[in-house]
Design an enzyme around this catalytic site. Structure first.
Site, PDB file in Angstrom:
ATOM      1  N   LYS A 111      41.709  38.728  24.301  1.00 47.54           N
ATOM      2  CA  LYS A 111      40.673  37.742  24.615  1.00 47.54           C
ATOM      3  C   LYS A 111      40.097  37.136  23.338  1.00 47.54           C
ATOM      4  O   LYS A 111      39.903  35.929  23.250  1.00 47.54           O
ATOM      5  CB  LYS A 111      39.583  38.364  25.482  1.00 47.54           C
ATOM      6  CG  LYS A 111      40.057  38.476  26.922  1.00 47.54           C
ATOM      7  CD  LYS A 111      39.040  39.082  27.843  1.00 47.54           C
ATOM      8  CE  LYS A 111      39.633  39.159  29.239  1.00 47.54           C
ATOM      9  NZ  LYS A 111      39.195  40.329  29.991  1.00 47.54           N
ATOM     10  N   LYS A 190      52.665  36.572  32.670  1.00 50.13           N
ATOM     11  CA  LYS A 190      51.956  37.331  33.697  1.00 50.13           C
ATOM     12  C   LYS A 190      51.016  36.407  34.482  1.00 50.13           C
ATOM     13  O   LYS A 190      50.311  35.598  33.879  1.00 50.13           O
ATOM     14  CB  LYS A 190      51.123  38.437  33.027  1.00 50.13           C
ATOM     15  CG  LYS A 190      50.505  39.396  34.018  1.00 50.13           C
ATOM     16  CD  LYS A 190      49.394  40.213  33.413  1.00 50.13           C
ATOM     17  CE  LYS A 190      48.071  39.487  33.512  1.00 50.13           C
ATOM     18  NZ  LYS A 190      46.876  40.310  33.379  1.00 50.13           N
ATOM     19  N   LYS A 193      44.282  34.992  36.477  1.00 51.75           N
ATOM     20  CA  LYS A 193      43.220  34.038  36.817  1.00 51.75           C
ATOM     21  C   LYS A 193      42.896  33.170  35.614  1.00 51.75           C
ATOM     22  O   LYS A 193      42.487  32.029  35.750  1.00 51.75           O
ATOM     23  CB  LYS A 193      41.935  34.796  37.193  1.00 51.75           C
ATOM     24  CG  LYS A 193      42.008  35.588  38.470  1.00 51.75           C
ATOM     25  CD  LYS A 193      40.644  36.287  38.721  1.00 51.75           C
ATOM     26  CE  LYS A 193      40.789  37.526  39.566  1.00 51.75           C
ATOM     27  NZ  LYS A 193      40.395  38.761  38.878  1.00 51.75           N
TER      28      LYS A 193
HETATM   29  P1  TYM Z   1      41.441  42.085  37.774  1.00 52.56           P
HETATM   30  O1  TYM Z   1      40.386  41.501  38.638  1.00 52.56           O
HETATM   31  O2  TYM Z   1      41.865  41.320  36.563  1.00 52.56           O
HETATM   32  O3  TYM Z   1      42.737  42.353  38.615  1.00 52.56           O
HETATM   33  C1  TYM Z   1      42.657  43.047  39.852  1.00 52.56           C
HETATM   34  C2  TYM Z   1      43.915  43.869  40.049  1.00 52.56           C
HETATM   35  O4  TYM Z   1      45.059  43.012  40.113  1.00 52.56           O
HETATM   36  C3  TYM Z   1      46.049  43.476  39.203  1.00 52.56           C
HETATM   37  N1  TYM Z   1      46.795  42.316  38.674  1.00 52.56           N
HETATM   38  C4  TYM Z   1      48.126  42.221  38.691  1.00 52.56           C
HETATM   39  N2  TYM Z   1      49.085  43.053  39.146  1.00 52.56           N
HETATM   40  C5  TYM Z   1      50.379  42.647  39.038  1.00 52.56           C
HETATM   41  N3  TYM Z   1      50.737  41.459  38.494  1.00 52.56           N
HETATM   42  C6  TYM Z   1      49.815  40.581  38.025  1.00 52.56           C
HETATM   43  N4  TYM Z   1      50.177  39.415  37.520  1.00 52.56           N
HETATM   44  C7  TYM Z   1      48.435  40.958  38.107  1.00 52.56           C
HETATM   45  N5  TYM Z   1      47.266  40.364  37.752  1.00 52.56           N
HETATM   46  C8  TYM Z   1      46.273  41.211  38.101  1.00 52.56           C
HETATM   47  C9  TYM Z   1      45.263  44.162  38.093  1.00 52.56           C
HETATM   48  O5  TYM Z   1      46.082  45.061  37.368  1.00 52.56           O
HETATM   49  C10 TYM Z   1      44.185  44.858  38.889  1.00 52.56           C
HETATM   50  O6  TYM Z   1      44.655  46.085  39.411  1.00 52.56           O
HETATM   51  N6  TYM Z   1      38.962  45.518  35.175  1.00 52.56           N
HETATM   52  C11 TYM Z   1      39.621  45.282  36.433  1.00 52.56           C
HETATM   53  C12 TYM Z   1      38.729  45.537  37.636  1.00 52.56           C
HETATM   54  C13 TYM Z   1      38.137  46.885  37.655  1.00 52.56           C
HETATM   55  C14 TYM Z   1      38.761  48.102  38.063  1.00 52.56           C
HETATM   56  C15 TYM Z   1      37.776  49.113  37.910  1.00 52.56           C
HETATM   57  C16 TYM Z   1      40.041  48.412  38.522  1.00 52.56           C
HETATM   58  C17 TYM Z   1      36.867  47.175  37.298  1.00 52.56           C
HETATM   59  N7  TYM Z   1      36.638  48.519  37.454  1.00 52.56           N
HETATM   60  C18 TYM Z   1      38.074  50.438  38.225  1.00 52.56           C
HETATM   61  C19 TYM Z   1      40.317  49.743  38.831  1.00 52.56           C
HETATM   62  C20 TYM Z   1      39.345  50.756  38.688  1.00 52.56           C
HETATM   63  C21 TYM Z   1      40.050  43.829  36.485  1.00 52.56           C
HETATM   64  O7  TYM Z   1      39.453  42.970  35.896  1.00 52.56           O
HETATM   65  O8  TYM Z   1      41.067  43.574  37.340  1.00 52.56           O
END
Ligand code: TYM
Length: 322
Positions: A111, A190, A193
């Site tokens: 980032k 990848k 968002k």
């Molecule tokens: P976030 O919101 O970026 O993504 C949510 C979930 O989607 C998965 N993901 C993907 N999986 C496969 N291919 C992709 N292109 C892809 N893009 C996103 C992410 O790996 C994630 O599982 N920090 C985390 C949210 C969070 C969290 C937690 C997760 C906060 N506390 C505790 C697990 C446990 C996040 O921003 O995910």
């Protein structure tokens, strides 16, 4: 019964990477475990600064999860900020988290390399995520591959706290499906968002058709055999949304030569659109029933809070704050 927990940040509209990487595995696991799924709205603070936008994305994610099959009778579903103990725990575990560990975090480095101004929240993000997981005595965390390092950090933090203050936290395990761990976006990177390369779970038909038909391919003619057909982006995405034999058939036709990229992309759009059709119907019903959605989140917060307050009491006791 193992406790399963995962979260999604409301910093944008959910895409099929979120769905296949985290939501679908979590929904599949809700039947066989003690499922805790939440909307990580505190985490969105480092990504967006518009209050209305945050409310909108949070509401949208609640609808998306429920439409895609999260069952409140089987899973506890809540908004992270409805259980503010997670911030209190962030301080406790953050006080034991080495700077070096956080400095090595890929997401922080990525980032800041992209020009995002580093602030305390961005730096401490993995600590808040560890607090999410540890607060609920979590055994298993289904996530995409991009979260792997955060899970390793969570384990390190839990072990260090347990060694320092005595057995307090369950040390969690990640659950990353090899085939779904990193869904590629429209540009082959990848899907994210923040990269503008997403296929939304619930998008406008015209817009999505245009996006998918716009995927850039190479300049080989339809007749040419394509020995690398399995690497084709549309084939990779088709594997997610089409039955296995259908995707294999398209891959074989592409490999043999004679299948044009336009026809392949058309098939991808149709299968994608049909895959999510029943969820679109469910989502429309939920939109008309926002009181129900709010009630689910409120009930979920109460149940989550009951677990959180026990873990918090234990942590406070062990480190001498009580
Ligand atoms: P976030 O919101 O970026 O993504 C949510 C979930 O989607 C998965 N993901 C993907 N999986 C496969 N291919 C992709 N292109 C892809 N893009 C996103 C992410 O790996 C994630 O599982 N920090 C985390 C949210 C969070 C969290 C937690 C997760 C906060 N506390 C505790 C697990 C446990 C996040 O921003 O995910």
């Amino acid at each position: 019964m193992p406790r399963i927990l995962t979260g999604i940040t409301p910093s944008g509209t959910l895409h099929i990477g979120n769905y296949f990487g985290a939501m679908r595995p979590a929904i599949e696991l809700q039947a066989g475990g003690d499922a805790y799924y939440f909307i990580a709205d505190y985490h969105s603070m480092t990504a967006i600064t518009n209050a209305q936008e945050r409310r909108g994305y949070t509401q949208g994610i609640a609808l998306d999860w429920l439409a895609c099959g999260l069952d409140p009778a089987k899973a506890v579903f809540w908004r992270q900020s409805d259980v503010p103990e997670v911030c209190e725990l962030t301080w406790l575990i953050g006080s034991l988290t080495p700077m070096g560990l956080l400095e090595r975090a890929h997401s922080f480095k990525d980032k800041t390399a992209k020009g995002i101004a580093p602030n305390f929240g961005l730096f401490a993000y993995p600590v808040l995520m560890a607090a999410d997981i540890l607060l609920y005595d979590t055994n298993i965390v289904p996530v995409g591959k991009d979260q792997k390092q955060h899970l390793e950090m969570t384990r390190d933090i839990a072990i260090k706290f347990n060694q320092t203050y005595g057995d307090t936290f369950v040390v969690p395990e990640e659950r990353i499906s090899e085939t779904l761990a990193a869904v590629p976006g429209l540009d082959g990177q990848k899907m994210s968002k923040s990269y503008g390369n997403t296929i939304e779970i619930f998008g406008d038909e015209k817009v999505l058709r245009k996006k998918i038909m716009g995927i850039v391919m190479d300049s080989r003619t339809p007749a040419e055999p394509k020995p690398d057909a399995e690497k084709n982006l549309a084939i990779q995405l088709l594997r997610l949304v089409a039955p296995k034999d259908v995707a294999t058939d398209f891959e074989n036709r592409l490999r043999a030569g004679g299948l044009g990229y336009g026809d392949l992309k058309k098939a991808l759009f149709e299968h994608y659109w049909n895959y999510f059709a029943p969820y679109r119907v469910k989502r429309a019903e939920l939109v008309a029933n926002s009181d129900y959605v709010e009630k689910v989140l409120k009930d979920g917060a109460e149940r989550a809070q009951a677990v959180a307050s026990k873990t918090m009491a234990r942590a406070l006791q062990h480190c001498g704050l009580r």
